[in-house]
Write an enzyme that holds these catalytic residues in place. Structure first.
Site, short mmCIF file in Angstrom:
data_model
loop_
_atom_site.label_atom_id
_atom_site.label_comp_id
_atom_site.label_asym_id
_atom_site.label_seq_id
_atom_site.Cartn_x
_atom_site.Cartn_y
_atom_site.Cartn_z
N ILE A 49 11.95 21.35 60.72
CA ILE A 49 12.37 21.00 62.08
C ILE A 49 11.39 20.05 62.76
O ILE A 49 11.55 19.72 63.93
CB ILE A 49 12.58 22.24 62.97
N SER A 50 10.39 19.57 62.05
CA SER A 50 9.38 18.69 62.63
C SER A 50 9.86 17.24 62.66
O SER A 50 10.21 16.67 61.63
CB SER A 50 8.09 18.77 61.80
#
Length: 199
Positions: free
Chosen positions: A11-12
């Protein structure tokens, strides 16, 4: 032969902005690379970081500007506020762990595909169908999304514990076998220079 441990979160946004460059850098130097997805919020809570939504407004505003600039520098388009962020990163992380164990596809492309689904395509990377699509596109068996979940959970936990023990505090984070550490997409050039012996 040099080795790189690549700690990242699916999710970065900055993992997304790495694209396939970590794999390209490893290949250029004849290095091996191990992909180690981590629970980034757990790492933040234990190393002095905060989830983006809990940061001071000054930091939140800067993050959005920086993401836009870094996207421009890398040539990758991105959605600054995707529809499915935050979401549960565990299912996509387990799939990457399973794919790395199974082999047969392009792991760098899989990581890039999953993060692109979140940060460009507004798809929910916690959704099994999205994960299956990404596995297939990277040359892996789509059924890996449903296999080895316990092993995936154990490896994900172990990666997170190892990350904290080894000095990781954000993502992406690269550690060489000589314990040189590089944090951030904008440090990939430094990693390349280190492997070249220039720094």
């Amino acid at each position: 032969m040099a080795h790189i441990d690549y700690y990242f979160a699916t999710i970065s946004p900055y993992t997304y902005l790495c694209g396939v460059r970590p794999a390209d850098i490893a290949k250029a130097h004849g290095a091996t690379i191990t992909y180690r997805p981590i629970d980034l919020m757990n790492v933040f809570s234990r190393t002095g970081g905060q989830p983006p939504a809990e940061r001071h407004p000054n930091r939140q505003a800067y993050r959005l500007q920086d993401m836009r600039r870094r996207a421009g520098m890398t040539g990758l388009k991105m959605t600054e506020k995707p529809a499915f962020f935050p979401t549960n990163p565990a299912p996509s992380s387990y799939a990457i762990i399973a794919a790395q164990a199974a082999g047969g596809g392009d792991l760098g492309a899989l990581v890039a595909g999953i993060t692109r689904a979140c940060w460009l395509e507004d798809r929910n990377i916690a959704d099994d169908d999205v994960i299956r699509d990404c596995l297939t596109a990277a040359g892996f068996d789509a059924a890996l999304a449903d296999k080895g979940l316990l092993a995936g959970a154990e490896a994900y936990h172990r990666n997170t514990e190892d990350a904290v023990r080894l000095g990781v505090f954000g993502a992406p984070f690269f550690i060489t076998d000589g314990d040189e550490r590089f944090w951030g997409e904008d440090r990939l050039a430094d990693l390349d220079a280190h492997l070249s012996g220039r720094i």
